[in-house]
Design an enzyme around this catalytic site. Sequence first.
Site, PDB file in Angstrom:
ATOM      1  N   ASP A 149      53.087  88.269   0.636  1.00  0.00           N
ATOM      2  CA  ASP A 149      53.057  87.386   1.795  1.00  0.00           C
ATOM      3  C   ASP A 149      51.749  87.652   2.542  1.00  0.00           C
ATOM      4  O   ASP A 149      51.113  88.699   2.347  1.00  0.00           O
ATOM      5  CB  ASP A 149      54.278  87.685   2.669  1.00  0.00           C
ATOM      6  N   ARG A 150      51.358  86.728   3.395  1.00  0.00           N
ATOM      7  CA  ARG A 150      50.091  86.915   4.119  1.00  0.00           C
ATOM      8  C   ARG A 150      50.327  87.394   5.543  1.00  0.00           C
ATOM      9  O   ARG A 150      50.084  88.537   5.875  1.00  0.00           O
ATOM     10  CB  ARG A 150      49.292  85.591   4.117  1.00  0.00           C
ATOM     11  N   ASP A 151      50.843  86.498   6.412  1.00  0.00           N
ATOM     12  CA  ASP A 151      51.003  86.822   7.829  1.00  0.00           C
ATOM     13  C   ASP A 151      52.181  87.770   8.032  1.00  0.00           C
ATOM     14  O   ASP A 151      53.317  87.468   7.654  1.00  0.00           O
ATOM     15  CB  ASP A 151      51.222  85.544   8.634  1.00  0.00           C
ATOM     16  N   THR A 182      51.838  82.194   0.504  1.00  0.00           N
ATOM     17  CA  THR A 182      52.074  82.088   1.939  1.00  0.00           C
ATOM     18  C   THR A 182      52.484  80.680   2.342  1.00  0.00           C
ATOM     19  O   THR A 182      51.896  79.692   1.896  1.00  0.00           O
ATOM     20  CB  THR A 182      50.805  82.511   2.728  1.00  0.00           C
ATOM     21  N   ASN A 183      53.525  80.584   3.162  1.00  0.00           N
ATOM     22  CA  ASN A 183      53.894  79.311   3.780  1.00  0.00           C
ATOM     23  C   ASN A 183      52.919  79.015   4.908  1.00  0.00           C
ATOM     24  O   ASN A 183      52.680  79.887   5.761  1.00  0.00           O
ATOM     25  CB  ASN A 183      55.307  79.377   4.365  1.00  0.00           C
ATOM     26  N   GLN A 184      52.375  77.829   4.931  1.00  0.00           N
ATOM     27  CA  GLN A 184      51.462  77.427   5.994  1.00  0.00           C
ATOM     28  C   GLN A 184      51.929  76.111   6.598  1.00  0.00           C
ATOM     29  O   GLN A 184      51.297  75.056   6.460  1.00  0.00           O
ATOM     30  CB  GLN A 184      50.030  77.333   5.468  1.00  0.00           C
ATOM     31  N   LYS A 224      58.456  78.846   0.430  1.00  0.00           N
ATOM     32  CA  LYS A 224      59.389  79.966   0.316  1.00  0.00           C
ATOM     33  C   LYS A 224      60.609  79.718   1.199  1.00  0.00           C
ATOM     34  O   LYS A 224      60.450  79.226   2.313  1.00  0.00           O
ATOM     35  CB  LYS A 224      58.702  81.275   0.740  1.00  0.00           C
ATOM     36  N   ASP A 270      57.536  90.163   4.930  1.00  0.00           N
ATOM     37  CA  ASP A 270      58.198  90.625   6.155  1.00  0.00           C
ATOM     38  C   ASP A 270      59.341  89.723   6.594  1.00  0.00           C
ATOM     39  O   ASP A 270      59.859  89.892   7.699  1.00  0.00           O
ATOM     40  CB  ASP A 270      57.171  90.725   7.287  1.00  0.00           C
TER      41      ASP A 270
END
Length: 395
Positions: free
Chosen positions: A9-11, A51-53, A109, A134
């Site tokens: 994941d990113r953020d 990542t979801n954006q 996701k 997270d």
Amino acid sequence: MSQPGVLLDRDGTIIVDSGYVGSVDRVEFIDGAIAAIAALNRAGVPVAVVTNQAGVARGYYGIADVEQVHKHMIAEMARHGAHVDLWLFCPYHPDGIVEAFARRSADRKPGPGMALAAGEALDLDLSASWVVGDSPADVGLARAVGAKPLHVGPPGSAVMGVDAFPDLAAAVRFILGGDTAPAPEQQKAPKFPAAKFHRADSYGGAYVAELARAFATVDLEQVSRAAKILNAAYDRDSAVFACGNGGSASIANHLQCDHVKGVRNGTGVTTRVQSLSTNVELFSAIANDLGYEHVFEYQLQSQARPGDVLIVISSSGRSPNIVRALDWATAHDMPTIALTGFAGGPARRRAEVSIHVGSANYGVVEDAHQACMHLLAQYVRQSRMTPDAVVSQTF
């Protein structure tokens, strides 16, 4: 030969999640994250970011902004000897206001799309790979493709039953074999509610968020095993018994309705399903004469046969009448399925299949149990229908 990889994941995992990070000036790397990625690189482990954006769909920033953020992250990681092999993001959201991106997507996701794309592009064995993130959506993604979920974040934010670490650096040490994960039984579901709410709409939003978090803790492989037990029982014309106390009794009763009436609709399959919680005359007679702990076991002694199935629903998993019924069924060659919450109690440990909801709120646990009950009945029903019939029927 396919190889294991790590999907990140990113953020909240690599960079600080300050809410819709859509510009370079808002990028703040979490301490140790770049070094952790570099350690994976040195070990030859492929790394992908998934990542979801939704900020794109919501109009907060555009595709070019996401790509610029990633370009900045690539440059910053390269300065420290780290790299990501594949960057994937999902700009779609069904509640978006930008028409081109306002829709559902299997890439979002916990949908499997990005993981499947990463697996194909990097030749990954997803069943041997890790998904690190997270949020419950990251856990859901891992379970959707058979990967191992690892949770990162502060104490109390973890998903029950999932190995949890304070940050990406600790998770990577575990992946590379240099650290151990905490025992799942030492993890506690976060308290909900943790503070007083003064508006019902605020409480409603928090409740829905807790329900989503709790449902993401359900091991869907256990749901699959339960479905196989039920289908096998119907194939051999075995009986299925359900039981529970209080709100769980209503779920047991509803289960009988959905499997006797619902499963038959469109399939012609006649099932023998009975709730042990529904006959108040028999139930109260047993409780009055023998004791409440015997109300389910006594009925099984008279009606159940080897090969029949017992489904128990218990938020705590500690009710004596539930545990006694499970023990009797196991001793008499009956497959057993338990739906539990909180820590799961003896029922979680003694059932052949355990569908556990990691929440410490009775309403949330019961809501998740009801959803599991519905999805099992609907899955069994559609599995016995032709593809055309599934499309034409209402579920």
